[in-house]
Design an enzyme around this catalytic site. Structure first.
Site, PDB file in Angstrom:
ATOM      1  N   HIS A 118    -101.169   4.794  80.300  1.00  0.00           N
ATOM      2  CA  HIS A 118     -99.621   5.641  80.303  1.00  0.00           C
ATOM      3  C   HIS A 118     -98.646   4.596  80.930  1.00  0.00           C
ATOM      4  O   HIS A 118     -97.692   5.304  81.554  1.00  0.00           O
ATOM      5  CB  HIS A 118     -99.864   6.884  81.191  1.00  0.00           C
ATOM      6  CG  HIS A 118    -100.548   6.969  82.494  1.00  0.00           C
ATOM      7  ND1 HIS A 118    -102.018   7.513  82.659  1.00  0.00           N
ATOM      8  CD2 HIS A 118    -100.643   6.099  83.435  1.00  0.00           C
ATOM      9  CE1 HIS A 118    -102.588   7.166  83.802  1.00  0.00           C
ATOM     10  NE2 HIS A 118    -101.716   6.208  84.434  1.00  0.00           N
ATOM     11  N   HIS A 132    -101.365  -3.848  80.450  1.00  0.00           N
ATOM     12  CA  HIS A 132    -100.954  -4.083  81.991  1.00  0.00           C
ATOM     13  C   HIS A 132    -100.118  -5.385  81.826  1.00  0.00           C
ATOM     14  O   HIS A 132     -99.732  -5.614  82.907  1.00  0.00           O
ATOM     15  CB  HIS A 132    -102.214  -4.133  82.816  1.00  0.00           C
ATOM     16  CG  HIS A 132    -102.626  -2.920  82.988  1.00  0.00           C
ATOM     17  ND1 HIS A 132    -103.742  -2.660  84.014  1.00  0.00           N
ATOM     18  CD2 HIS A 132    -102.701  -1.556  82.706  1.00  0.00           C
ATOM     19  CE1 HIS A 132    -104.175  -1.200  84.236  1.00  0.00           C
ATOM     20  NE2 HIS A 132    -103.615  -0.725  83.344  1.00  0.00           N
ATOM     21  N   ASN A 140    -110.837   1.385  82.115  1.00  0.00           N
ATOM     22  CA  ASN A 140    -110.424  -0.051  82.292  1.00  0.00           C
ATOM     23  C   ASN A 140    -111.861  -0.765  82.720  1.00  0.00           C
ATOM     24  O   ASN A 140    -112.801  -0.230  83.008  1.00  0.00           O
ATOM     25  CB  ASN A 140    -109.953  -0.010  83.682  1.00  0.00           C
ATOM     26  CG  ASN A 140    -108.378   0.384  83.416  1.00  0.00           C
ATOM     27  OD1 ASN A 140    -107.790  -0.144  82.406  1.00  0.00           O
ATOM     28  ND2 ASN A 140    -107.539   1.017  84.388  1.00  0.00           N
TER      29      ASN A 140
END
Length: 457
Positions: free
Chosen positions: A174, A203, A151
């Protein structure tokens, strides 16, 4: 003898994650004889990972070979797949800085690893190291596939595609499969009876379809059931993994936008201006928003790892369960030609026509011997495009700062962030970015550094 693949793991000191990915790999016959090269800059963590990987091989009776390297270039020699998982600056000092400095301005965060000032700073720390891996790959293993688990995923994927367009890369998360599991649990429907299609950005992808297979082979839309369950107070059910984080934010967004987002409520709360507001503790209570969640998790994980490391050292065998990560599925499909479908983060290239061509999109991808092939989505519903675009703005400006080495774009990125802009005025935003750049001075590129007590030019 058939050639076996070589899998290089950069950041192998992330031992638990390495265990999950390598455990999956070793359970696939096509990959069980692989050479696995573990590389990390921390000798102690690398040794712990070597012990765990060796015991995985022993437990499964696999023919794999485990190597360890402190040299990135050496580890990459002959690699077919490169898995990357690291956190530049760690919990201390960098994560602590990303939370504590904004807090002085009244800006509260939950995770701070993807968007907002925390995500911008994490991207600034992380991308140069990913670029160095790409540079080494281009020189040593240009045909290898980069499986990137770092990230801020969208910023990283976008920045790699901009600077190293020839690198075969995919950003992996995931959240899509994890959220599908959570919703199946709320609905009390077996996951293997649910069909879904999601798209967006990492996200902030949304399930465009979420359906239940019927006995006659037809499919029933599950969105009415989800909305009704939330209205009636039956959903979300208590979290099965973290009681601090009820899932109310995403259910509320479902009632407003008509679609369910694929990343958790604690993440989504800080990607938008609606849920975390200074002077509004009622919102925090109503939606169960866990402020400072990521530091709490880091502390718990550090503490948990002490016991796990000791247990792994003394164990003869290590219990292995299949994880929900896509890495081994991708490797198996590329290596054998057996097709699979994964959700990957890739350069958009027109997959989602309502988002910029060069942004990092998260879409279904077909994987086979030809590699990773993103599928065409078309235009998203306009309300989804609109909310995603607010996040793309921040990612775009952060990547622009990195590509042009123009520090001003870091301030522009923070200025455009939905949560930051809802809480702070322009002078506060500029001052906050100054403070963060000064605090992170040892962890960021030279062009972005400013001295303490010196305002940006």
């Amino acid at each position: 003898m058939t050639r076996q693949p070589k899998i290089t793991f950069i950041g192998a000191g992330s031992t638990v994650f390495m265990k999950n990915v390598i455990g999956d790999v070793l359970q696939r016959p096509s990959l069980s004889g692989a050479t696995i090269a573990l590389m990390d800059v921390n000798p102690q963590r690398l040794e712990e990972s070597e012990i765990v990987a060796g015991k995985l091989v022993k437990t499964l009776g696999a023919a794999a070979t485990i190597e360890t390297h402190s040299s990135q270039r050496k580890a990459l020699e002959g690699a077919d797949f490169v898995v990357v998982a690291f956190q530049i600056g760690g919990y201390e000092p960098c994560t602590v800085t990303d939370f504590e400095v904004p807090k002085k301005y009244g800006l509260r965060q939950t995770i701070a690893d993807t968007l907002g000032v925390g995500g911008i700073m994490r991207g600034l720390r992380t991308v140069p190291h990913l670029w160095k891996i790409c540079e080494d790959m281009m020189a040593i293993c240009p045909d290898a596939i980069l499986l990137q688990y770092v990230n801020p995923m969208a910023i990283n994927t976008w920045a790699i595609a901009e600077k190293y367009p020839l690198i075969k890369q995919v950003g992996l998360c995931h959240s899509v499969q994890g959220t599908a599991f959570e919703l199946a649990r709320d609905l009390e429907i077996p996951l293997d009876e649910i069909r879904y299609r999601a798209a967006g950005i990492n996200h902030m992808a949304f399930y465009l379809k979420f359906e239940h297979r019927q006995a006659d082979g037809s499919y029933r839309d599950l969105y009415p059931d989800l909305a009704r369950g939330y209205r009636d107070g039956r959903f979300p059910k208590p979290s099965h993994w973290n009681p601090r984080c009820p899932n109310k934010v995403r259910y509320e967004v479902l009632t407003r936008l008509g679609y369910f987002v694929t990343e958790s409520s604690e993440h989504f709360a800080e990607y938008t201006p609606y849920f975390i507001k200074d002077g509004r503790p009622d919102l925090i209570e109503k939606f169960g928003i866990p402020l400072d969640e990521y530091p709490k998790r880091c502390i718990e994980q550090i503490e948990r790892w002490k016991g796990q490391a000791a247990a792994y050292r003394s164990a003869e065998n290590i219990e292995i369960e299949e994880s929900h990560e896509y890495a081994s599925s991708i490797m198996n499909s590329v290596w054998t030609g057996e097709p699979s479908v994964i959700y990957g983060n890739v350069r958009n290239n027109g997959c989602i026509t309502s988002l910029p061509e060069n942004c990092a999109a998260e879409v279904p991808c077909l994987v086979d011997a030809s590699g990773i092939q993103p599928t065409f989505i078309g235009a998203l519903p306009p309300q989804l495009t609109a909310i995603i675009r607010t996040n793309v703005n921040v990612q775009e400006l952060t990547v622009a700062a990195l590509m042009t080495e123009n520090r001003e774009h870091l301030y522009h990125a923070a200025m455009m962030d939905p949560h930051t802009a809802a809480e702070l005025d322009l002078d506060q935003i500029w001052s906050l970015v100054d403070d963060l750049l000064a605090a992170h001075r040892d962890w960021i590129p030279e062009w972005a550094r400013i001295s303490k007590n010196v305002q940006a030019a």
